[in-house]
Design an enzyme around this catalytic site. Structure first.
Site, PDB file in Angstrom:
ATOM      1  N   GLU A   1       0.783  -1.146   0.234  1.00  0.00           N
ATOM      2  CA  GLU A   1       0.008   0.348   0.165  1.00  0.00           C
ATOM      3  C   GLU A   1       0.513   1.626   0.187  1.00  0.00           C
ATOM      4  O   GLU A   1       2.055   1.095   0.680  1.00  0.00           O
ATOM      5  CB  GLU A   1      -0.741   0.237   0.857  1.00  0.00           C
ATOM      6  CG  GLU A   1      -1.832   1.302   1.095  1.00  0.00           C
ATOM      7  CD  GLU A   1      -3.084   1.082   2.549  1.00  0.00           C
ATOM      8  OE1 GLU A   1      -3.080  -0.108   3.008  1.00  0.00           O
ATOM      9  OE2 GLU A   1      -3.224   1.670   3.328  1.00  0.00           O
TER      10      GLU A   1
ATOM     11  N   GLU B   1      -2.725  10.656   2.422  1.00  0.00           N
ATOM     12  CA  GLU B   1      -4.434  10.883   3.632  1.00  0.00           C
ATOM     13  C   GLU B   1      -4.000  12.251   4.480  1.00  0.00           C
ATOM     14  O   GLU B   1      -3.220  12.963   5.193  1.00  0.00           O
ATOM     15  CB  GLU B   1      -3.568   9.770   5.172  1.00  0.00           C
ATOM     16  CG  GLU B   1      -4.560   8.483   5.058  1.00  0.00           C
ATOM     17  CD  GLU B   1      -3.937   7.479   5.077  1.00  0.00           C
ATOM     18  OE1 GLU B   1      -5.665   7.043   5.401  1.00  0.00           O
ATOM     19  OE2 GLU B   1      -3.273   7.446   6.197  1.00  0.00           O
TER      20      GLU B   1
END
Ligand SMILES: *[C@@H]1O[C@H](CO)[C@@H](O)[C@H](O)[C@H]1NC(C)=O
Ligand SMILES: *[C@@H]1O[C@H](CO)[C@@H](O)[C@H](O)[C@H]1NC(C)=O
Ligand SMILES: *[C@@H]1O[C@H](CO)[C@@H](O)[C@H](O)[C@H]1NC(C)=O
Ligand SMILES: *[C@@H]1O[C@H](CO)[C@@H](O)[C@H](O)[C@H]1NC(C)=O
Length: 466
Positions: free
Chosen positions: A124, A128
């Site tokens: 991943e 964010e």
């Protein structure tokens, strides 16, 4: 011509999607480290998706809510109620590559705006944005779902992430992973620094862009704390905007698959590098023509046909046509009434279920749900400024040997023509106490729509989508 009853069926479909628990569970995650999995459809090209209108059919799936497209502000991802987490997930994968997302994060305590790359074995790469930290972007990565809380980086963003659109770019080769903020290199990860290559993201990724509520009261306590506190859904709606996403696949082929259970980049097989991927076909397919109105259809008729109709309409024919029109309009209004009645019934049913839930009857049976439906085009103006691509078009490898591809891609790609120096080490400019960061539950697993409950011991209870 639209059938009088299609009004009913369209709303019935919408209601059933909103209330269907299966929509979310169409795809179970298949982890290639554990078993043989279906191959990943490749992107195999570079393309800028301008979200001034709906992306080409087949390129992205919308899950867990609706994404609206606007010619000025791009795609809007809105959490209007508890349980919503609208997300766009690519149907394609890239194997080493680059994404460039122009976005404005959402405000709101506990609200997380995110740009996530995720692979089938749960490598991943993230950007964010916490609603409660308007001045900061965070970057992160994981290898093989090993949730190491010390991986995150925190970066101040001039002007703020919520006030303005910024350029969040990630560039990924087998040699290094870079995060660029508004054209500046802010973080570099080298494979050797990621658990001696084992946690280095190195398997085909899909792109997921979405918003979710880490502060949903149904989330585990640690997640709520990490997200900045509980979300006040009444103070919303909370919206993030994405103008565009340029995605480049540094490999070319139709499919990528795992050759073994190692999850190592050199085990990935590239199929048919000489062929165009389904994604390329989808991107190049002309958009469907908008449904013509009756008037437009009439206008489009050749004049000979028209005069034929006029001739036929003379005398008795005219009466018949009028009768048909009256019938059509009456049926249409009946259809609308039925739709309204149907929606009312569904609402009553929903309220009943809500009541059960409030009374504490089997609340755990209400799992977090997501819906899946196609957003409608909100505008398709061609006048959206398209961002000029940089040294994007790099050399494609035509070799079947997957080992060659990243090598060439890496060599061909120079993301920082300005030669920005890598920061010393890959640590963030600001560091948060890693102990304070709990297991995070950002769950863009792509196959199953992102549901914040993926890693949570206790699923958040959706009381809105049933
Ligand atoms: C975004 O940043 C990348 C990397 O610095 C750059 O190549 C690209 O041109 C930028 N895109 C836009 C639209 O400014
Ligand atoms: C590092 O990789 C090894 C396998 O090489 C794995 O067993 C271990 O759990 C990893 N450590 C971390 C902290 O992820
Ligand atoms: C692949 O797509 C391009 C357009 O992107 C087209 O020009 C080309 O003919 C296609 N090639 C094949 C083999 O279909
Ligand atoms: C997107 O939706 C289509 C149709 O429902 C499905 O076949 C596909 O697997 C989905 N893709 C992802 C990444 O969820």
């Amino acid at each position: 011509m639209m059938s009088p009853y299609s009004v009913v069926s369209a709303s019935a479909l919408l209601v059933s999607l909103l209330s269907s628990p299966v929509a979310a569970q169409l795809h179970t995650l298949c982890n290639p480290l554990e078993k043989d999995c279906p191959p990943d459809p490749a992107l195999g090209t570079a393309h800028t998706f301008n979200f001034n209108s709906t992306p080409p059919s087949g390129t992205f799936n919308t899950t867990a809510g609706e994404v609206k497209y606007d010619k000025d502000t791009g795609a809007a991802f809105t959490i209007a109620k508890q349980g919503y987490s609208p997300t766009l997930t690519s149907n394609f994968y890239f194997f080493f590559g680059r994404t460039e997302v122009i976005m404005k994060a959402a405000p709101g305590q506990g609200i997380i705006s995110s740009i996530v790359w995720k692979s089938d074995d749960l490598d991943e790469v993230d950007w964010e944005f916490l609603g409660s930290k308007p001045g900061e972007a965070s970057t992160n990565y994981f290898g093989k779902d090993r949730r190491d809380n010390t991986n995150a980086g925190y970066h101040p963003v001039e002007g703020g992430v919520q006030a303005d659109f910024h350029n969040y770019t990630s560039v990924w080769t087998k040699e290094k992973l870079e995060w660029h903020l508004d054209g500046k290199l802010i973080r570099t990860l080298l494979p050797k620094d990621a658990n001696n290559t084992d946690n280095y993201p190195q398997t085909p990724m899909m792109l997921s862009i979405g918003i979710w509520a880490g502060g949903d009261p149904g989330q585990p306590k640690g997640t709520i704390e990490w997200a900045g506190g509980p979300t006040d859904f009444d103070a919303g709606p909370y919206t993030m905007h994405v103008k565009s996403a340029r995605v480049e696949d540094f490999s070319k082929g139709t499919e990528y698959s795992y050759g073994d259970r190692t999850g190592k980049w050199d085990s990935i097989k590239i199929k048919e590098p000489e062929k165009n991927s389904t994604a390329i076909e989808n991107i190049n397919r002309p958009p469907p023509e908008p449904e013509k109105s009756v008037g437009e259809k009439w206008d489009a008729l050749p004049s000979s046909t028209k005069s034929g109709v006029f001739a036929a309409a003379g005398g008795v024919g005219a009466l018949a046509i009028i009768a048909l029109l009256v019938y059509y309009f009456r049926q249409r209004s009946r259809g609308q009434k039925e739709a309204a009645r149907y929606a009312a019934e569904q609402e009553a049913e929903r309220q009943e279920l809500e009541q059960f839930r409030k009374e504490g009857r089997d609340p755990d049976a209400l799992e977090h749900e997501a819906t899946e439906y196609n957003p409608r085009a909100m505008g398709a103006g061609p006048n959206f400024s398209s961002y000029s691509a940089v040294p994007n078009d790099h050399e494609r490898s035509n070799s079947l040997n997957s080992m060659d591809v990243p090598e060439k891609a890496a060599a061909a790609w120079d993301p920082t023509s300005s030669g920005g120096a890598a920061p010393t080490g890959h640590m963030p400019l600001l560091t948060h106490d890693p102990d304070a960061a709990p297991q995070r539950s950002n769950t863009f697993d792509g196959r199953a729509p992102q549901s914040p409950s993926q890693y949570a011991p206790e699923p958040p209870r959706s009381n809105t989508l049933r």
